[in-house]
Design an enzyme around this catalytic site. Structure first.
Site, PDB file in Angstrom:
ATOM      1  N   LYS A  44       0.873  -1.172   0.000  1.00 30.04           N
ATOM      2  CA  LYS A  44       0.000   0.000   0.000  1.00 30.04           C
ATOM      3  C   LYS A  44       0.910   1.222   0.000  1.00 30.04           C
ATOM      4  O   LYS A  44       1.947   1.238   0.683  1.00 30.04           O
ATOM      5  CB  LYS A  44      -0.895   0.016   1.252  1.00 30.04           C
ATOM      6  CG  LYS A  44      -1.636   1.349   1.490  1.00 30.04           C
ATOM      7  CD  LYS A  44      -2.628   1.663   0.378  1.00 30.04           C
ATOM      8  CE  LYS A  44      -3.189   3.099   0.519  1.00 30.04           C
ATOM      9  NZ  LYS A  44      -4.040   3.475  -0.652  1.00 30.04           N
ATOM     10  N   CYS A 130       0.481  12.189  -6.313  1.00 24.30           N
ATOM     11  CA  CYS A 130       0.574  12.866  -5.025  1.00 24.30           C
ATOM     12  C   CYS A 130       0.057  14.306  -5.161  1.00 24.30           C
ATOM     13  O   CYS A 130       0.131  14.908  -6.239  1.00 24.30           O
ATOM     14  CB  CYS A 130       1.994  12.867  -4.491  1.00 24.30           C
ATOM     15  SG  CYS A 130       3.260  12.932  -5.730  1.00 24.30           S
TER      16      CYS A 130
END
Ligand SMILES: CC(C)(C)CCc1c(C(=O)O)[nH]c(=O)[nH]c1=O
Length: 309
Positions: A44, A130
């Site tokens: 993850k 991001c």
């Protein structure tokens, strides 16, 4: 037929693995991937500090795929690094992927410096979806920022590194993005992340709580976009930069198409979430059957050899 593959200097017994975010939250899930037919796994996406993620419901399956706005729930960088270093002792011949994202540019550099200074010997996948400074699109859609970030990273980061990319939809963006990526010693690029900010409705309501129901779309919906991104970058990148194909893989045929487009590894997200790790055995067998029927012995016999009319 064999579905083994290689990325950089790393060999994998199978060209399938999970997509970051799916079935990779903790040791329990990662152990199930190790014991499945998957050739490797990616963690993850980890942040410097653990994160609870967004309020639930934040993931929803539909007949044709999935929508999610998880908000990066993860156990934090140290948890995953500790486990990866332990696996280097218990599984010395296997290579695993470490997915990372900084919530700021400073965090991104802090994370990657920690990896550089650590004993981690695997491959790092930097999630370029991001967040950017407020008012600017995600980093991967801001190619000037992407180039600056990669230039700074490669001034100190010397281990194998690839980037996870959101889908691009404009040919000029493929050209511009490939021009940037070709400037750097990337081990791979991974196309695609979920298609951003979709909306799924049931009856009169959205189906996830965060962002008024807006979330990343995965599954059958996204295969045409995923294949196009894999092939567009395959056509444009230095052959030293391998391509991981992610998006819309339900069957061996879908995986065959990703490899035809140029993928050296195929990641499975939504299908893994719905079916569990047995999906790797089914899809691997389906791909092997296709290869046997066509007389392909290895994926290199057809990788990138998509035919045009
Ligand atoms: C969208 C971000 C939360 C900035 C990154 C994590 C992420 C998520 C997530 O954790 O919400 N979901 C995705 O489908 N792809 C991602 O890259």
């Amino acid at each position: 037929a064999t579905t083994k593959t290689s990325i950089g200097n790393f060999d994998f017994e199978n060209c399938f693995m999970n997509a970051a975010g799916v079935y990779c939250y903790d040791r329990n899930e990662l152990e199930q991937l190790i014991n499945s037919q998957a050739g490797t796994f990616v963690t993850k996406t980890a942040t410097l500090q653990p994160r609870p993620g967004n309020p639930e419901p934040r993931y929803h399956d539909t007949a044709l795929g999935s929508i999610n706005s998880m908000g990066l729930p993860n156990l934090g960088f140290d948890y995953y690094l500790d486990y990866l270093l332990e696996l280097q002792k218990t599984h010395p011949h296997r290579t695993f992927f470490f997915s990372l994202v900084g919530m700021s540019t400073e965090d991104t550099h802090a994370l990657l410096k920690k990896v550089q200074e650590s004993d981690f010997k695997g491959i790092t996948e930097l999630n370029l979806s991001c967040p950017n400074v407020p008012g600017k699109p995600q980093i991967a859609y801001d190619l000037e920022t992407t180039e600056k970030l990669l230039a700074d990273i490669f001034s100190y980061f010397k281990k194998p590194l690839g980037v996870k990319l959101p889908p691009y939809f404009d040919i000029v963006h493929f050209d511009q993005a490939a021009t940037v990526f070709n400037k750097f010693p990337l081990t791979f690029i991974n196309c695609i992340n979920s298609i951003g900010n979709g909306l799924v409705i049931e009856d009169e309501s959205v189906v996830i709580k965060p962002k008024n129901g807006f979330g990343g779309i995965g599954g059958e919906y996204i295969k045409p976009t995923a294949l196009a991104n894999v092939h567009a970058f395959y056509q444009r990148l230095n052959p030293s930069i391998k391509i991981i194909g992610t998006g819309g893989v339900l069957t061996g045929q879908d995986a065959f198409e990703h490899i035809l487009c140029g993928a050296s590894m195929v990641q499975i997200g939504t299908t893994l979430h719905k079916e569990g790790p047995v999906a790797f055995e089914r899809i691997t067998n389906e791909l092997k059957d296709i290869m046997d029927k066509k007389g392909y012995k290895t994926i290199e016999d057809f990788r990138g050899k998509l035919k045009y009319l």
